[in-house]
Design a protein around this motif. Sequence first.
Motif, PDB file in Angstrom:
ATOM      1  N   GLU A  67     -20.210  19.266  32.203  1.00 18.98           N
ATOM      2  CA  GLU A  67     -19.120  18.396  32.254  1.00 18.98           C
ATOM      3  C   GLU A  67     -18.940  20.917  30.517  1.00 18.98           C
ATOM      4  OE1 GLU A  67     -18.083  15.546  31.033  1.00 18.98           O
ATOM      5  OE2 GLU A  67     -19.079  14.883  32.661  1.00 18.98           O
ATOM      6  N   GLY A  68     -19.117  21.298  30.716  1.00 19.06           N
ATOM      7  CA  GLY A  68     -19.196  22.942  29.771  1.00 19.06           C
ATOM      8  C   GLY A  68     -19.388  22.183  28.195  1.00 19.06           C
ATOM      9  N   CYS A  69     -20.114  20.983  27.873  1.00 18.05           N
ATOM     10  CA  CYS A  69     -20.425  20.528  26.329  1.00 18.05           C
ATOM     11  C   CYS A  69     -21.174  21.260  25.564  1.00 18.05           C
ATOM     12  CB  CYS A  69     -20.992  19.004  26.627  1.00 18.05           C
ATOM     13  SG  CYS A  69     -21.723  18.999  24.788  1.00 18.05           S
ATOM     14  N   VAL A  70     -20.759  21.502  24.674  1.00 12.97           N
ATOM     15  CA  VAL A  70     -20.811  22.441  23.546  1.00 12.97           C
ATOM     16  C   VAL A  70     -21.404  22.331  22.213  1.00 12.97           C
ATOM     17  CG1 VAL A  70     -20.980  24.569  21.735  1.00 12.97           C
ATOM     18  CG2 VAL A  70     -20.158  24.480  24.677  1.00 12.97           C
ATOM     19  N   LYS A  71     -20.012  21.258  21.778  1.00 13.61           N
ATOM     20  CA  LYS A  71     -19.982  20.229  20.756  1.00 13.61           C
ATOM     21  C   LYS A  71     -19.712  18.738  20.859  1.00 13.61           C
ATOM     22  CE  LYS A  71     -21.823  21.614  17.034  1.00 13.61           C
ATOM     23  NZ  LYS A  71     -23.293  21.057  16.617  1.00 13.61           N
ATOM     24  N   VAL A  72     -21.000  17.566  20.577  1.00 13.69           N
ATOM     25  CA  VAL A  72     -19.399  16.194  20.654  1.00 13.69           C
ATOM     26  C   VAL A  72     -19.350  15.472  19.167  1.00 13.69           C
ATOM     27  CG1 VAL A  72     -19.977  14.199  21.627  1.00 13.69           C
ATOM     28  CG2 VAL A  72     -20.929  16.403  22.798  1.00 13.69           C
ATOM     29  N   VAL A  73     -18.762  15.137  18.797  1.00 10.20           N
ATOM     30  CA  VAL A  73     -18.020  14.415  18.101  1.00 10.20           C
ATOM     31  C   VAL A  73     -17.993  13.182  18.621  1.00 10.20           C
ATOM     32  CG1 VAL A  73     -16.024  13.970  16.347  1.00 10.20           C
ATOM     33  CG2 VAL A  73     -16.938  16.076  16.955  1.00 10.20           C
ATOM     34  N   LEU A  74     -18.754  12.059  17.870  1.00  9.34           N
ATOM     35  CA  LEU A  74     -18.852  10.854  17.815  1.00  9.34           C
ATOM     36  C   LEU A  74     -18.059  10.286  17.483  1.00  9.34           C
ATOM     37  CD1 LEU A  74     -22.551   9.980  18.709  1.00  9.34           C
ATOM     38  CD2 LEU A  74     -20.068  10.195  20.732  1.00  9.34           C
ATOM     39  N   LYS A  75     -16.940   9.160  17.350  1.00 14.08           N
ATOM     40  CA  LYS A  75     -16.221   8.605  16.678  1.00 14.08           C
ATOM     41  C   LYS A  75     -16.610   6.882  16.790  1.00 14.08           C
ATOM     42  CE  LYS A  75     -12.540  11.302  16.392  1.00 14.08           C
ATOM     43  NZ  LYS A  75     -11.343  12.075  16.142  1.00 14.08           N
ATOM     44  N   PRO A  76     -17.028   6.239  15.011  1.00  7.85           N
ATOM     45  CA  PRO A  76     -17.014   4.500  15.331  1.00  7.85           C
ATOM     46  C   PRO A  76     -16.432   4.029  15.646  1.00  7.85           C
ATOM     47  CG  PRO A  76     -17.098   5.784  12.849  1.00  7.85           C
ATOM     48  CD  PRO A  76     -16.250   6.271  14.440  1.00  7.85           C
TER      49      PRO A  76
END
Length: 188
Positions: free
Chosen positions: A179-188
């Motif tokens: 899916e073109g994933c380079v950087k993921v930000v996870l939010k609580p």
Amino acid sequence: MRSAVMLGAEQVVVIDNVPERLAMAEAGGAIPINFDEESVLARLQELTRGKGPEKCIDAVGLESHVPRSIDSVYDRVKQVMAQESDRAHVLREMIYVCRPGGILSIPGVYGGLIDKVPMGPLMNKGLTVRTGQTHVKRWTDDLLRYIDEGLIDPSFVVTHTAGLDQGPEMYNTFRDKQEGCVKVVLKP
């Protein structure tokens, strides 16, 4: 990013084989080199008129893999036989391409033993070698201030945002380059 080189004060080349990272580097003004499609050495020689880059960065470290490279096959065999722990293809490549008197930075993590490091070219070129983990604590305050002041905006690297509960799934997406994933930000 697998590696990067500085051709001069403003010109940066990013070397990788992940299309999304190459596109992101190009959008940021860097010259992309897809090592699956062209020779890194030949392209850098062309860009520097045969001199080689002034500064080279091995940003991948022990997990370097280039399946078609003879030295990568050698590293894999040595790993299977427990005679080597790290794959040093990018380190070797950066030593070979860096111009005499240049700087080689190695923030890519190495954990143990490597073989076939070209010490002759490293020494004969008089390269300055800088190693070690990125000094996060040294730069965090400055970088956060630059972000707060609007001097830099790192958000361009974020390709995915998800809830914290989706962490394992998003890790797999990143790891598998989906899916073109380079950087993921996870939010609580």
